[in-house]
Design a protein around this motif. Structure first.
Motif, short mmCIF file in Angstrom:
data_model
loop_
_atom_site.label_atom_id
_atom_site.label_comp_id
_atom_site.label_asym_id
_atom_site.label_seq_id
_atom_site.Cartn_x
_atom_site.Cartn_y
_atom_site.Cartn_z
N ALA A 132 25.18 -25.54 -14.84
CA ALA A 132 24.36 -26.26 -13.88
C ALA A 132 23.03 -25.57 -13.62
O ALA A 132 22.94 -24.33 -13.68
N ASP A 133 22.01 -26.36 -13.30
CA ASP A 133 20.71 -25.83 -12.93
C ASP A 133 20.82 -25.16 -11.56
O ASP A 133 21.84 -25.28 -10.86
N PHE A 134 19.79 -24.46 -11.15
CA PHE A 134 19.75 -23.79 -9.85
C PHE A 134 18.45 -24.13 -9.15
O PHE A 134 17.47 -24.51 -9.79
N PHE A 150 12.43 -13.65 -10.69
CA PHE A 150 11.94 -14.02 -12.00
C PHE A 150 12.75 -15.22 -12.47
O PHE A 150 13.99 -15.22 -12.34
N VAL A 151 12.07 -16.23 -12.98
CA VAL A 151 12.73 -17.39 -13.57
C VAL A 151 12.26 -17.51 -15.01
O VAL A 151 11.05 -17.57 -15.26
N GLY A 152 13.20 -17.53 -15.94
CA GLY A 152 12.89 -17.76 -17.34
C GLY A 152 13.16 -19.22 -17.68
O GLY A 152 14.13 -19.80 -17.18
N THR A 153 12.30 -19.81 -18.51
CA THR A 153 12.44 -21.22 -18.86
C THR A 153 12.41 -21.40 -20.38
O THR A 153 11.99 -20.51 -21.11
N VAL A 154 12.84 -22.56 -20.82
CA VAL A 154 12.84 -22.89 -22.25
C VAL A 154 11.43 -23.32 -22.64
O VAL A 154 10.86 -24.22 -22.02
N ARG A 155 10.90 -22.68 -23.68
CA ARG A 155 9.60 -23.05 -24.21
C ARG A 155 9.78 -24.17 -25.24
O ARG A 155 10.82 -24.28 -25.89
N ILE A 165 21.56 -15.38 -12.08
CA ILE A 165 22.15 -16.63 -12.54
C ILE A 165 21.65 -16.84 -13.96
O ILE A 165 20.44 -16.82 -14.20
N HIS A 166 22.57 -17.03 -14.89
CA HIS A 166 22.19 -17.30 -16.28
C HIS A 166 22.91 -18.56 -16.72
O HIS A 166 24.11 -18.68 -16.58
N ARG A 167 22.13 -19.49 -17.25
CA ARG A 167 22.70 -20.75 -17.70
C ARG A 167 23.15 -20.66 -19.15
O ARG A 167 22.60 -19.89 -19.93
N LEU A 207 11.33 -26.74 -20.80
CA LEU A 207 11.03 -26.73 -19.36
C LEU A 207 12.24 -26.44 -18.49
O LEU A 207 12.09 -26.14 -17.30
N ASP A 208 13.47 -26.53 -19.02
CA ASP A 208 14.66 -26.21 -18.22
C ASP A 208 14.65 -24.73 -17.85
O ASP A 208 14.18 -23.88 -18.62
N GLN A 209 15.20 -24.43 -16.70
CA GLN A 209 15.37 -23.05 -16.26
C GLN A 209 16.57 -22.45 -17.00
O GLN A 209 17.60 -23.10 -17.13
#
Length: 172
Positions: A25-27, A49-54, A97-99, A106-108
């Motif tokens: 799930a997203d956060f 820190f938030v990492g996202t999909v490039r 939190i790691h998905r 653009l997803d976290q």
């Protein structure tokens, strides 16, 4: 989803909080950081820190990234990384939190947040946790590109980022 908590929210101010979750799930960044500092008047700094999909990696368009992990092993690795950060800096709260699963551009992907009395400790701990997470946490990434699926290899730049945290006498 796995959650590891050393102290519940609404905790006494002397109790540190560590929460680690691996989930599909997203956060919500705002909600998560608010929960991390909730009820703790000692907190003078919250760093996240938030990492996202490039949508582009190594010159190829990325339509999807799928993250895989080994349940149990992954959480233990994250616990160890957070433990190392806690040994170096005086932190009140740490949230990781790691998905996993399929993610779109653009997803976290990941959230690391640290609270402390002062910004320097929170900034350093947050960066340390991310640097070690990128190299020591057992996650595997597969990207979908126009040329087909490909596994993402570890980057030497991640190893270099981690190396800066090694004690002076152990750097290679």
């Amino acid at each position: 989803m796995t959650a590891i908590q050393e102290a519940p929210l609404g905790r006494p101010q002397s109790s540190p909080l560590t929460e680690i979750r691996v989930q599909q799930a997203d956060f919500d960044l705002s909600r998560e950081t608010a929960r991390l500092r909730e009820g703790d008047g000692r907190v003078g700094a919250v760093v996240s820190f938030v990492g996202t999909v490039r949508d582009l990696n190594e010159g190829a368009a990325v339509s999807e990234m799928e993250l895989e992990h080994y349940p149990g092993m992954t959480e233990r690795a994250l616990e160890d990384i957070v433990g190392q950060a806690r040994a170096r800096w005086d932190l009140f709260g740490v949230l990781v939190i790691h998905r996993v699963g399929p993610l779109a551009p653009l997803d976290q992907i990941v959230l690391v947040a640290c609270t402390s009395a002062h910004r320097g400790e929170a900034f350093a701990a947050c960066e340390f946790i991310m640097d070690y997470l990128k190299t020591d946490a057992p996650f595997w990434k597969k990207e979908q590109t126009p040329q087909g699926a490909r596994w993402v290899d570890a980057r030497s730049s991640d190893d270099c980022a981690k190396a800066k945290w090694a004690p002076q006498g152990t750097r290679s």
